[in-house]
Every structure is written in C-alpha cells, then in structure tokens.
Enzyme design. Structure first.
Site, PDB file in Angstrom:
ATOM      1  N   SER A  72      48.022  94.694  62.411  1.00 47.72           N
ATOM      2  CA  SER A  72      49.195  93.836  62.590  1.00 47.72           C
ATOM      3  C   SER A  72      50.509  94.610  62.466  1.00 47.72           C
ATOM      4  O   SER A  72      51.545  94.136  62.886  1.00 47.72           O
ATOM      5  CB  SER A  72      49.174  92.679  61.584  1.00 47.72           C
ATOM      6  OG  SER A  72      49.469  93.141  60.287  1.00 47.72           O
ATOM      7  N   LYS A 109      53.646  93.265  55.765  1.00 46.17           N
ATOM      8  CA  LYS A 109      54.478  92.775  56.867  1.00 46.17           C
ATOM      9  C   LYS A 109      55.910  93.252  56.657  1.00 46.17           C
ATOM     10  O   LYS A 109      56.273  93.722  55.592  1.00 46.17           O
ATOM     11  CB  LYS A 109      54.481  91.232  56.890  1.00 46.17           C
ATOM     12  CG  LYS A 109      53.144  90.578  57.236  1.00 46.17           C
ATOM     13  CD  LYS A 109      52.767  90.726  58.697  1.00 46.17           C
ATOM     14  CE  LYS A 109      51.377  90.162  59.007  1.00 46.17           C
ATOM     15  NZ  LYS A 109      50.263  90.934  58.408  1.00 46.17           N
TER      16      LYS A 109
END
Ligand SMILES: [Mg+2]
Lengths: 151, 422
Positions: A72, A109
């Site tokens: 990701s 993230k």
C-alpha cells in the site's frame, strides 16, 4: 556534498529524500543527508567505526522495528518485507509516514491533517484513503523515520 | 528531605502484549506463568471478574471461556526488553534511579519544586506511554513505603488518575486508612493475618500501633515499617547497584570438556555457588553472564563466547540464576568444541534488604509469580523439564498444559518476529 562513489544499499528516508551510503575505495565511508543545508563538520573526519545503529536510531528507548506486509505504500519506496524504523518519541505531523492503529491493527500510511480532518493515505492508487471518523478506534503508534530494503 | 517517586507499570505483562497487539485494548487479558498456569498478570477487565493473582487458570476455565478472556504464556524476551526501555526513559528524568523490579523503579525527585510535583508525575507518565506504549502510575512521598501506598491509590482513584503526591502529611490519615494492611509494602499475608487478629487492619492502624508490641512481634523491620509510614525514611534509594562489585565463579578444566552434559553440570554448579555467595552477602543480582572458552593455545580452533541474561527481577534464588546461566549457555554452546574453561558473572548487584529480608512473608505471591515466569523462560530455552527439580513441587501434573499454550512473538528482539504492518 559527500555523494561520491556508488550506492551500497538502499537506506531511504521514508517518503522524502533518501539517504545514501556512499563508499569510496580506500577512503572512509561517508554518510550525509542529501538535503542538509550545511556540510556537517562530522563528515570531515571519522573516528572509529560508523555505527549504523546510532545513525538510524536517534531514540533507542522509543525506537521499534516493524516489517511491511503489503504494497500500500509502494510509491513512497516502502515495499513488502521491508523493515521500517519507527520512532515513537517523534510527534506525528501532516505528511509524515506513520504507523497507526485502526480498529486494533497496525498499519503504515501517510498522515494528512487538514482543516481539522485526519486521514491516512496509501501511496498506491489501488488503495483507498481512510478518513478517520470519530467513531473509529484510531491512534498514532509511531513515526516512520527510515525504511531498510534488501535488494 | 528526600522525596521518592515510584513509577509502576500498570499490569505490566498485559500492557506489553497490548503494545504490539492493540486489538487487545479494552479486552480481558491474562498472562500465565507457563510452568504451572497461574495468572501472573491480569488486565483490569480480568481483575473485575475476580480472577486472583497466582490463581491456577485451569480452575477458571469456564470463566475464561464465558468472557472470552485472552490468555498468554509469559513472553520473557518481550517483557525484559520493554522493561529496559521504560527504565531508559525514566533515567532521562532522573539519574537518581533504582530499578526495583521488572516493572517498578524508584526515583529521587527531591529537586522537583513541590508545586510542580504532580505535573512532573504527569509528564513522566505521558512520556513513558508515548515512547514505549506502556501505561504507568506514579506515587510520590517522603518514604519508599508511603510512595508505594501513593501509587496504589493513584491507580484506584479516578481523581488521582495515575499520579498521587502524598508528601503532605495532612493527607496521610485518609490514604493510610484506605490501605489494607496486606497491601503495605513488606507485610506478607502471614503478618497481615496476625495483625488483623490484634485489630490492625489498615496502614493507619499499623502506623499508630504500639511500638513496643510491634517490635516484640515483628522485630526491627516492624518498627522501621512504622517509621516509614510516619514519613521517616529508613530505606534510601539504592542508586547504583551495578557499580558494586560483581561476583565471578569460574574454573579451568583439567581436561577439555567435550561432553555437553559435563559443561552444563559445571555451569550449574558455578551458578549455584554464585547464588550462595549472593545470599551470604545479602545481595541480589540483576544480570547473569555465562562464558565458555576453548583452549587458547590452539588459535585455529579457538572459541570464546559469552551471553548475558536479565533476570525477571533481581534475585539470589538458585533455580533462577542456574536457569538463566543454562539458558545463556544453550545459546552460545558449539557442540563440536573442546572447552577448557567456563564461568559465570553476576552483575547489577543490589542489596537484598527490601526484596528479601524485609519480606516478612515467605510466600510472597508476586515474587513467586515472577520466579515462575523466569523458570518458564529457562524451560523454554532449554527444553521442557530442564528445571523440573525446582518446580516439581508446584504443580506436577500441569493439568492446564496444552489448554492455553500461547506465547506472543518476540516482537522486539528477533528479526524474524517483528510486528507486521499493512
Ligand atoms: Mg506493576
């Protein structure tokens, strides 16, 4: 600055400028941050050995290593199986790469804090951004300072 | 006058598990001593369900299933590493620090301005939590015994919210009344039972008890206890236990030892002798180092290695020290070498006074729980039953075994077990 020689291994400053470990045959190995505004006087002489631990771990008590389990964050140079250096003593700020806890799970993230809203952005178009809702169990676990990638 | 702060990690082993497994937050969690399946740490949720410290978990099987309690085996590698981190953060606040156990440290905070003490305590608490993920509580007072009372109340009182400054004597009566005599530092269950017979049920009553009577029944430690409860410090901070002399036991072998059992036996006897020396000098050790060496005159095959292990709590207990030495040995042993010398060092020596001689109670639950946890570590490292001789009396049949045999990964000490992030 001291960016001569060939890169030995990819030690990246997460998301932003990368650090390079440059080596020149027969001369000491230099570390220098590409974006540094001033040449560090410490680069001019070398005492003993360079300690990668001291370089990557500023706050040993607060620094943890975690392993990346997905892609990701691939566009930030964080690839599956990489090791992240996480410093819990740092304050999370807008645009920093963080380890967050969402609903009991650790995730890496990029943090965005804009107009009173918090969101976690992936660095891969295949993953949706996550806007943090007040109902979510959310916590910043630590700030990622480096990624260690083995070629 | 000295002001002590005690920083006590909340439900330490459970908190360590939660840092790396945040899904456990708010859920009932128990950590077991692997050896006999007793609870050695409980989350607050579990405490509310009435599962006691040291209670054998197989007897609670129904409760555990009914409430979905998460049960873990002790993860000694993780707790030791997290403990070290907490101490490292604390030592940035005060160099005057005494590591008392795996989850408690005393700090000398005399230099903190009186009106800033509570704020200082809050900063300690917030910093340890942020840096390590471990929640702590802080108790402050003029004696170690009173600071222990303060930290206990700090955890219980919603108003205190984790930090309690008990330096002002005006607050003592109330605080001591709220402290059952069993919960006074150094009073074991046996003395507590006895004191209650004489109407001494809480710390205030003990403080105000007849000195001569206490002296007669409990000796000098009893009167010291009274003094400590009155705010007169009898137990100073033990600043630098590690700077005291170390204990070394080692020997060269007449014949090179090839037989691994022989080497283990030698290390066992050195460790046992080291532990005896500790007890004789009323000391405890925090670290056990084992070393082995082949013939130094044969450089082509020379091998020397050493391994240091931190004990779960400072101790002079033989099984604990032997176990640590053997666990270390297992890590550095090369089966094909010819060993000429082996030995052990005991370091981080500290006085046994608070841990052992003041312990009126020979069956201190917390300590025996810790003992079991380190025995577990050893049996884990060395294979089952390595230390059965030491633990045989505890629970020979281990009826829980296989029921809850779950140890979390060594999140912080092994590259192959790092937490995974998506
Ligand atoms: Mg504790």
């Amino acid at each position: 600055m001291a960016r001569k020689g060939k890169t030995l291994s990819g030690i990246w400053k997460a998301g932003e400028e990368h650090l390079q470990v440059a080596a020149q045959v027969g001369r000491p190995i230099f570390f220098s941050r590409v974006q540094a505004g001033f040449p560090s006087p410490a680069d001019d002489y070398v005492e003993g050995r360079l300690d990668l631990n001291a370089h990557l771990v500023r706050h040993p008590a607060a620094t943890f290593f975690v392993r990346v389990a997905g892609d990701s964050m691939i566009n930030a140079g964080i690839r599956p199986d990489d090791i992240l250096v996480v410093d819990r003593s740092l304050d999370a700020a807008d645009r920093r790469v963080v380890i967050a806890v969402i609903d009991g799970e650790l995730t890496v993230k990029r943090l965005r804090m804009q107009n009173g809203r918090i969101s976690l952005m992936a660095e891969n178009p295949d993953y949706p951004d996550i806007e943090i809702q007040p109902s979510m169990a959310f916590e910043i676990w630590g700030v990622v300072t480096h990624v260690i990638h083995a070629f | 006058m000295t002001v002590f702060a005690i920083v006590d990690c909340n439900n330490f082993y459970v908190s360590c598990e939660r840092v790396f497994n945040p899904a456990l937050n708010g859920k009932p969690v128990i950590v077991l001593s692997n050896n006999d399946g007793c609870a050695v740490a409980r989350s607050n949720e579990v405490k509310k369900l009435g599962i006691g410290m040291g209670s054998p978990v197989f007897k609670q099987k129904d409760t555990i299933e009914k409430h979905g309690i998460h049960v873990f085996s002790s993860n000694y590698a993780l707790y030791g590493d997290m403990s070290r981190r907490v101490v490292q953060v604390l030592s940035e606040f005060s160099q005057d620090l005494e590591v008392y156990s795996i989850d408690e440290s005393f700090l000398d905070i005399s230099r903190v301005r009186p009106d800033r003490r509570t704020a200082f305590g809050r900063t300690l608490m917030a910093t340890v939590k942020k840096f390590t993920g471990i929640p702590v509580s802080v108790g402050m007072a003029r004696t170690k015994t009173l600071s222990k009372i303060a930290v206990r109340l700090a955890k219980k009182s919603a108003k205190a919210d984790g930090v309690l400054d008990l330096t002002d004597p005006r607050h003592h009566d109330r605080a001591l009344e709220l402290t059952p005599v069993d919960d006074v530092w150094g009073v074991g269950w046996r003395y507590a039972k006895f004191l209650k017979v004489y109407g001494i049920a809480n710390a205030r009553q003990l403080r105000d008890a007849d000195r001569t009577f206490i002296r007669k029944k409990m000796g000098v430690n009893g009167t010291r206890l009274i003094d400590e409860l009155k705010g007169v410090s009898c137990y100073p901070l033990d600043r630098n236990p590690s700077q005291k002399k170390n204990i070394t036991v080692s020997r060269s072998f007449g014949h090179a030892v090839t037989n691994l059992d022989g080497l283990r036996e030698a290390v066992t006897s050195y460790a046992a002798r080291g532990a005896e020396k500790l007890r004789r000098e009323k000391l405890t050790a925090g670290l056990v180092t084992v070393f082995i060496m082949t013939d130094r005159f044969k450089p082509e095959s020379f091998y020397y290695n050493t391994k240091t292990l931190r004990l779960a709590a400072p101790t002079s207990n033989s099984p604990e020290i032997i176990g640590a030495a053997l666990a270390g040995l297992a890590e550095i042993l090369r089966p094909d070498s010819l060993y000429k010398k082996a030995g052990i060092y005991l370091t981080e020596l500290g006085p046994a006074s608070m841990v052992q001689t003041v312990l009126f109670d020979p069956v201190d639950r917390e300590r025996s729980a810790r003992l079991m946890a380190s025995l577990d570590a050893i049996n884990t490292a060395m294979g089952k039953n390595t230390l059965t001789y030491a633990s045989a009396g505890l629970s020979p049949s281990r009826p829980w075994h296989g029921m809850f045999n779950h140890r979390s990964p060594a999140w912080t000490t092994r590259w192959d077990q790092l937490p995974r992030v998506k």
